[in-house]
Design an enzyme around this catalytic site. Structure first.
Site, PDB file in Angstrom:
ATOM      1  N   CYS A  49       0.831  -1.211   0.000  1.00 23.22           N
ATOM      2  CA  CYS A  49       0.000   0.000   0.000  1.00 23.22           C
ATOM      3  C   CYS A  49       0.861   1.255   0.000  1.00 23.22           C
ATOM      4  CB  CYS A  49      -0.918   0.036   1.223  1.00 23.22           C
ATOM      5  SG  CYS A  49      -2.327  -1.081   1.134  1.00 23.22           S
ATOM      6  N   HIS A  55      -1.101 -10.016  -4.804  1.00 24.26           N
ATOM      7  CA  HIS A  55      -0.156  -9.657  -5.854  1.00 24.26           C
ATOM      8  C   HIS A  55       0.049 -10.859  -6.767  1.00 24.26           C
ATOM      9  CE1 HIS A  55       2.034 -11.117  -2.323  1.00 24.26           C
ATOM     10  NE2 HIS A  55       2.975 -11.567  -3.139  1.00 24.26           N
TER      11      HIS A  55
END
Length: 329
Positions: free
Chosen positions: A212, A301
């Site tokens: 993030c 991811h």
């Protein structure tokens, strides 16, 4: 026989190359109308031949207007697949003509009052979408509805905003999908999702999450919803991570626009890597979902790992190697 007859006969019989029915339909319209016809009339002729459009308005007739006039108002009757105007035989020709003109007047009044908005449900999407984006969305979907799978040749496809413009959805290609007119209509009728919550979800970030808070310097590519960076501990040279910007722990929690965005970056980075390194002959694409599957960073991811001939002795089995003794089979 005239020269023009011979020319047209030769063209229609032997030279016409068709990707659709458009050419013969246009020629019929011209031949039936003294060799001249407006674009609008030709378009109407094409519409008359479009089975997908006919099927759409058959549904409108049966489920909407037919029910109102037959069940609610008792003005028409239905027998099998036919509608009958009750007591039509009692009408004189003059009365029929007057009623037709009255109906036309109602249509004119309605369209003047409401404008083109009455046909919004049949447009590809609200607002302008460039032809190139429409084509890319349809190509990405392989010219099939992304909900039911029906091909474009069997039912007209529409380019639809996943999150509607009216709910704040963007014109980014990741927010478009290809839907047949039937699925698109059904989606609008029954989807009661609060899109405001979804839009705010895209802004979710975790203060302590490394994905993030990726430094802008590390980002090698991005689109509206995802970024791409090189893996800090690469398996091979060029090992790339595609990461959604929203903090979401698991692949199976991604929204469709995010999946579209990931796919876009995967393809873009794959082509870029190949253009830079001609030794690349393959790729592993992988996702760790859950601690027992090896996930250590709980922000979803996707790994794009370039492979080169000879980089391991026995590449057979590929991702099956996540359980070493199962790779070779």
């Amino acid at each position: 026989m005239s020269d023009i007859f011979n020319k047209l006969q030769k063209f229609i019989s032997n030279e016409m190359r068709m990707s659709h029915i458009y050419q013969p339909v246009m020629l019929i319209e011209l031949l039936k109308n003294g060799g001249i016809s407006s674009c609008r009339k030709i378009a109407k002729s094409l519409l008359n031949e479009d089975e997908s459009q006919i099927e759409y308005y058959e549904k409108i007739t049966k489920n909407m207007v037919g029910k109102v006039l037959t069940i609610n108002r008792k003005i028409t009757e239905k027998k099998d697949d036919e509608y009958l105007l009750t007591n039509f035989r009692d009408l004189s020709k003059k009365e029929v003509k007057e009623l037709i003109e009255l109906c036309k007047s109602k249509i004119d009044d309605f369209t003047k009052k409401r404008g083109e908005g009455i046909w919004e449900h049949r447009k590809l999407s609200s607002g302008y979408i460039s032809g190139s984006i429409k084509y890319e969305v349809l190509k990405r979907a392989k010219f099939r509805c992304e909900l039911c799978g029906i091909p474009a040749k069997d039912r007209a496809l529409e380019v639809d905003h996943i999150i509607p413009k009216s709910k704040g959805g963007s014109d980014d290609i990741s927010n478009f999908q290809a839907l047949c007119y039937s699925c698109n209509s059904s989606k609008r009728n029954r989807d009661d999702t609060d899109f405001r919550n979804i839009l705010s979800d895209y802004d979710i970030r975790e203060k302590d999450c490394i994905f993030c808070n990726v430094s802008q310097k590390k980002i090698i590519d991005e689109n509206e919803l995802c970024i791409a960076i090189y893996d800090s501990y690469p398996v091979t040279k060029g090992h790339t991570l595609i990461i959604p910007k929203r903090h979401v722990s698991d692949y199976f929690e991604l929204y469709q626009p995010e999946l579209n965005s990931i796919q876009q970056l995967l393809h873009r980075q794959k082509e870029l890597l190949i253009s830079k390194d001609k030794l690349i002959t393959g790729f592993n694409v992988g996702i760790n979902s859950g601690e027992d599957a090896g996930q250590t960073v709980f922000h979803c991811h996707v790994h794009l790992i370039p492979r080169r001939k000879g980089d391991v002795k026995k590449p057979k089995g590929g991702v099956r190697g996540v359980i070493p003794n199962k790779q070779d089979y």
